[in-house]
Design an enzyme around this catalytic site. Structure first.
Site, PDB file in Angstrom:
ATOM      1  N   SER A  87       0.847  -1.194   0.000  1.00 53.80           N
ATOM      2  CA  SER A  87       0.000   0.000   0.000  1.00 53.80           C
ATOM      3  C   SER A  87       0.875   1.234   0.000  1.00 53.80           C
ATOM      4  O   SER A  87       1.984   1.219   0.559  1.00 53.80           O
ATOM      5  CB  SER A  87      -0.902   0.002   1.237  1.00 53.80           C
ATOM      6  OG  SER A  87      -1.552   1.262   1.389  1.00 53.80           O
ATOM      7  N   TYR A 127      -2.434  -1.554   9.856  1.00 54.20           N
ATOM      8  CA  TYR A 127      -2.507  -2.027   8.467  1.00 54.20           C
ATOM      9  C   TYR A 127      -1.214  -1.721   7.727  1.00 54.20           C
ATOM     10  O   TYR A 127      -0.633  -2.594   7.057  1.00 54.20           O
ATOM     11  CB  TYR A 127      -3.696  -1.353   7.784  1.00 54.20           C
ATOM     12  CG  TYR A 127      -3.798  -1.609   6.295  1.00 54.20           C
ATOM     13  CD1 TYR A 127      -4.334  -2.802   5.817  1.00 54.20           C
ATOM     14  CD2 TYR A 127      -3.367  -0.659   5.373  1.00 54.20           C
ATOM     15  CE1 TYR A 127      -4.427  -3.040   4.446  1.00 54.20           C
ATOM     16  CE2 TYR A 127      -3.463  -0.884   4.013  1.00 54.20           C
ATOM     17  CZ  TYR A 127      -3.995  -2.084   3.553  1.00 54.20           C
ATOM     18  OH  TYR A 127      -4.077  -2.315   2.205  1.00 54.20           O
TER      19      TYR A 127
END
Length: 257
Positions: free
Chosen positions: A149, A162
């Site tokens: 990400s 995350y």
């Protein structure tokens, strides 16, 4: 009509029934790759994805898998072996895309151990041990793409857990490239920016304020779409990119430059 030859590459895409995984499956099918996709719960959605791939003239199979449940991996490997033998008369596949995942938006101070463990199990532990379990089934000279990400590069409040998992995946990618190099297996990581999908409850897609903020912080002036990501992953699995190895490819349109 589906056409397959002995040299047709086969890709396994976790979470390939929806979102970026589905987009990747279609992009790979368009460039001549057959697909095994996994889904966690929605068999109908997976069947629809298989039908889309078949409509592009490629062969496809959907298998159930919870990437956060490592105890199920031996049974999954057995099911994959059976599917490869039945549908392709092969014992191995060529490309692994570790895509399956989910989002949690929670401030660091309020993140629970349960949320943390869920993220670890799916985004890091699952990637680590599923890839390990699949090593005998990945053909020499094959390729692996892990999903990270943009949040592993830039920081936005609420994504500490995350993003930490994705940072771990990026380090793991380099180690896999090093250790699997003798087999000719290339390993790279693709790091999408904010994408307008149902990920994380669809906040980027559906919240106009969030959408506008991201667009204002992106060099290309808009949020990403699934069609911006699937072809990037597919390109790393295409002929001509075999010398790209152990790299982090960010596909964010230039977020937070």
């Amino acid at each position: 009509m589906t056409t397959t030859t002995a040299t047709t590459p086969i890709a396994l895409i976790t979470g390939g029934s929806r979102g970026l995984g589905r987009n990747t499956a279609l992009a790979l099918a368009a460039q001549g790759t057959d697909v095994v996709l996994t889904y966690q719960r929605n068999a109908e959605e997976a069947a629809a994805a298989v039908a889309e791939i078949q409509a592009l003239g490629r062969r496809a199979v959907a298998l159930q898998l919870d990437v956060g449940a490592t105890a199920t991996f031996p049974a999954f490997v057995g099911a994959l072996r059976a599917a490869l033998a039945l549908n392709w008369d092969r014992q191995q596949f060529d490309f692994l895309v570790n895509n399956a995942g989910f989002g949690v938006h929670q401030p660091f101070a309020e993140t629970t151990e349960e949320q943390f463990d869920q993220l670890v199990n799916v985004h890091f532990k699952g990637v680590f041990f599923l890839t390990q379990a699949l090593l005998p089934l990945i053909a020499d000279g094959g390729r692996i793409v892990n999903l990270s990400s943009g949040l592993a590069r830039f920081a936005l409040p609420g994504y500490a857990a995350y993003a930490a998992m994705k940072g771990g995946v990026e380090v793991l990618t380099r180690y896999l490239a090093k250790e699997l190099g003798p087999r000719g297996i290339r390993v790279n990581v693709v790091a999408p920016g904010a994408i307008a999908t149902d990920f994380g409850g669809g906040v980027v897609r559906d919240n106009a304020q969030v959408n506008g903020f991201i667009a204002s912080q992106t060099a290309l002036g808009r949020v990403g779409q699934p069609d911006d990501i699937g072809p990037v992953i597919a390109s790393l699995l295409a002929p001509g990119t075999g010398w790209v190895n152990a790299q982090r490819i960010e596909a964010s349109g230039g977020m937070f430059l």
